[in-house]
Motif scaffolding. Structure first.
Motif: not given
Length: 169
Positions: A19-24, A31-34, A85-88, A114-118
């Motif tokens: 997933n490109i969002a998780r790759i970014r 920490d939201h990637h696998d 929406p990760t990383g400041d 779900a990860d974005s909401l978290e």
């Protein structure tokens, strides 16, 4: 439309696509990637070792833009094609500058909602909306207060053949 990013492959429901969002997120030290996202990120880096730097530079640019806009009195942001929406990111920068700031993230990929909401939980009046850029952008009403729309990530991910047509809508 094909298989959404991060969705299970139709022929093998146990396999999840990168997933490109998780790759970014990986390149931004989130920490939201696998494993599949990390493997794809490393393959991309083989072809374009500068890409992780560009992702971090683009994120730094958005942070500077948000900081400037809050200084100008803008407190409501609609980030289209936001990814994770990760990383400041926008909500953190805007809230730090003005606690009354509000941010809504919109992305076409429902697998990251779900990860974005978290990631935005407990940080003020912010929201995440799935549904993607074209449909959401067409339904937008004229703002009652001054707003700015972040399109950097959405334009970056647009299909070249349709990007110009969508931008004109």
């Amino acid at each position: 439309m094909g298989v959404p990013q991060g969705a299970p492959k139709p022929d093998n429901l146990g396999v999840v696509l990168p997933n490109i969002a998780r790759i970014r997120d990986y390149w931004l030290d989130g920490d939201h990637h696998d494993d599949t996202d990390r493997e794809m990120a490393q393959r991309i880096e083989l072809c374009g070792p500068h890409v992780p730097y560009l992702v971090r530079a683009q994120r730094a640019l958005v942070r500077r833009q948000v900081g400037f806009l809050v200084e100008q009195g803008v407190t409501q942001f609609l980030d289209l094609g936001s990814g994770l929406p990760t990383g400041d990111y926008v909500h953190q920068v805007a809230t730090a500058a003005d606690p009354a700031s509000r941010v809504v993230y919109v992305d076409i990929d429902p697998s990251i909602e779900a990860d974005s909401l978290e990631l935005i939980a407990g940080g003020g009046e912010h929201g995440v909306r799935g549904g993607g850029l074209p449909r959401r952008a067409r339904r937008a009403r004229p703002p009652r207060r001054e707003r700015r729309t972040g399109l950097l990530a959405a334009v970056r991910g647009a299909d070249d053949r349709t990007a110009a047509a969508r931008a004109r809508r």
